[in-house]
Design an enzyme around this catalytic site. Structure first.
Site, PDB file in Angstrom:
ATOM      1  N   ASP A  84     104.688  72.753 -38.662  1.00 45.68           N
ATOM      2  CA  ASP A  84     103.732  73.816 -38.972  1.00 45.68           C
ATOM      3  C   ASP A  84     102.448  73.222 -39.533  1.00 45.68           C
ATOM      4  O   ASP A  84     102.479  72.438 -40.481  1.00 45.68           O
ATOM      5  CB  ASP A  84     104.366  74.774 -39.988  1.00 45.68           C
ATOM      6  CG  ASP A  84     103.546  76.027 -40.218  1.00 45.68           C
ATOM      7  OD1 ASP A  84     102.829  76.440 -39.295  1.00 45.68           O
ATOM      8  OD2 ASP A  84     103.631  76.596 -41.324  1.00 45.68           O
ATOM      9  N   HIS A  85     101.322  73.590 -38.963  1.00 48.94           N
ATOM     10  CA  HIS A  85     100.002  73.096 -39.395  1.00 48.94           C
ATOM     11  C   HIS A  85      99.975  71.569 -39.469  1.00 48.94           C
ATOM     12  O   HIS A  85      99.602  70.981 -40.491  1.00 48.94           O
ATOM     13  CB  HIS A  85      99.600  73.700 -40.742  1.00 48.94           C
ATOM     14  CG  HIS A  85      99.174  75.121 -40.616  1.00 48.94           C
ATOM     15  ND1 HIS A  85      97.953  75.485 -40.097  1.00 48.94           N
ATOM     16  CD2 HIS A  85      99.823  76.266 -40.912  1.00 48.94           C
ATOM     17  CE1 HIS A  85      97.871  76.808 -40.077  1.00 48.94           C
ATOM     18  NE2 HIS A  85      98.990  77.296 -40.556  1.00 48.94           N
ATOM     19  N   GLU A 135      95.494  75.519 -32.706  1.00 48.70           N
ATOM     20  CA  GLU A 135      94.834  76.565 -33.498  1.00 48.70           C
ATOM     21  C   GLU A 135      93.328  76.579 -33.278  1.00 48.70           C
ATOM     22  O   GLU A 135      92.685  75.534 -33.179  1.00 48.70           O
ATOM     23  CB  GLU A 135      95.122  76.371 -35.001  1.00 48.70           C
ATOM     24  CG  GLU A 135      94.460  77.430 -35.876  1.00 48.70           C
ATOM     25  CD  GLU A 135      94.944  77.419 -37.320  1.00 48.70           C
ATOM     26  OE1 GLU A 135      94.142  77.777 -38.203  1.00 48.70           O
ATOM     27  OE2 GLU A 135      96.103  77.057 -37.573  1.00 48.70           O
TER      28      GLU A 135
END
Length: 287
Positions: A84-85, A135
């Protein structure tokens, strides 16, 4: 067996429901989420931030724990282990550690640099059978030191990144990490709709799922969101149940101080939160 997130998310997009990504922080978190997914016959994505990975002593430890637990618990529903991220370097560490899915968050780079790094990582991930999320437009709030102001993504930039062949796209639509402030303006469905029009069949991701009203969640799913990330809500549930156990003096009764007993109410609270979210997202019975 762990799988990439691609197939489960393509299925979710076509079926107009969303798969929950629930971030894990330790053994209790992982066990609670896996057992709930199995009980509800729901696909699930286990998210690991770089901070949580470091806390658990490294991505190799996380991958080994998740794979072993998946096998020992007899889990049969699709499970993806997802960074995640992730930073550029973090993505490569997770690929090496055996994750089945990665997220590259290049939203803080100039767009051209985000594009170049995303293309490189898409090629590497797909060459190894992994799914990849990228993203555009930062997500508001702070998560493990990653700070975003909650910008709305540019639909044209979203299309450019989507055309690289990414499996899922996280696009800022006014959402934030952590608790939502009282003056939060809400999700920008106009932005989400514009992004959906440009990116077509590709699954979209909603970060900062904690605290978004149920009606907004359902509308976001209608507009193409197929993956919703939840972390803070499970942490709050765990903390609340643990506090009640201690304040009631349960830890002082018999061997109530044993971590297996001390952490049990919090673990059950995580299960309840995950169940509630899976029902809201519509993924129950979709494995």
């Amino acid at each position: 067996m762990l799988v990439s997130a691609k197939e489960m998310l393509d299925k979710a997009k076509a079926g107009h429901y969303a798969v929950g990504q629930f971030n894990i922080n330790n053994l209790e978190w992982t066990k609670a989420i896996l057992l709930t997914a199995q009980e509800l016959n729901s696909p699930v994505i286990l998210g690991v931030s770089e901070g949580a990975g470091k806390y658990m002593t490294g991505f190799k430890t996380v991958a080994a724990m998740v794979k072993a637990m998946d096998e020992e618990l007899g889990i049969t529903v699709p499970v993806a282990l997802h960074l995640d991220h992730g930073t550029y370097d973090g993505c490569y560490k997770c690929i090496k550690a055996g994750f089945t899915s990665i997220m590259f968050d290049g939203s803080h780079y100039p767009f051209e640099e985000n594009l170049a790094k995303s293309q490189e990582l898409v090629n590497v991930a797909h060459g190894l059978g992994l799914s990849i999320e990228c993203e555009v437009g930062s997500i508001g709030g702070e998560e493990d030191g990653v700070v975003g102001m909650g910008e709305c993504a540019d639909p044209e930039e979203c299309k450019t990144i989507a055309d690289l062949g990414v499996d899922m796209l996280a696009a800022g639509i006014g959402n934030i990490h952590g608790k939502y402030p009282e003056n939060w303006a809400g999700l920008s469905f106009e932005t989400l709709d514009a992004i959906q029009q440009k990116t077509g069949a590709m699954p979209l991701v909603l970060h900062g799922g904690t605290g978004i009203p149920a009606d907004m969640i359902k509308k976001a799913i209608e507009l193409g969101v197929s993956k919703i990330n939840v972390n803070t809500e499970c942490q709050l549930s765990f903390a609340d149940a643990t506090r009640k156990y201690v304040e009631a003096g349960k830890d002082l009764e018999g061997k109530g101080f044993d971590p297996r007993k001390l952490l049990a109410p919090g673990t059950e609270a995580i299960k309840a939160t995950v169940k509630e979210k899976m029902e809201l997202f519509g993924s129950v019975g979709k494995a």
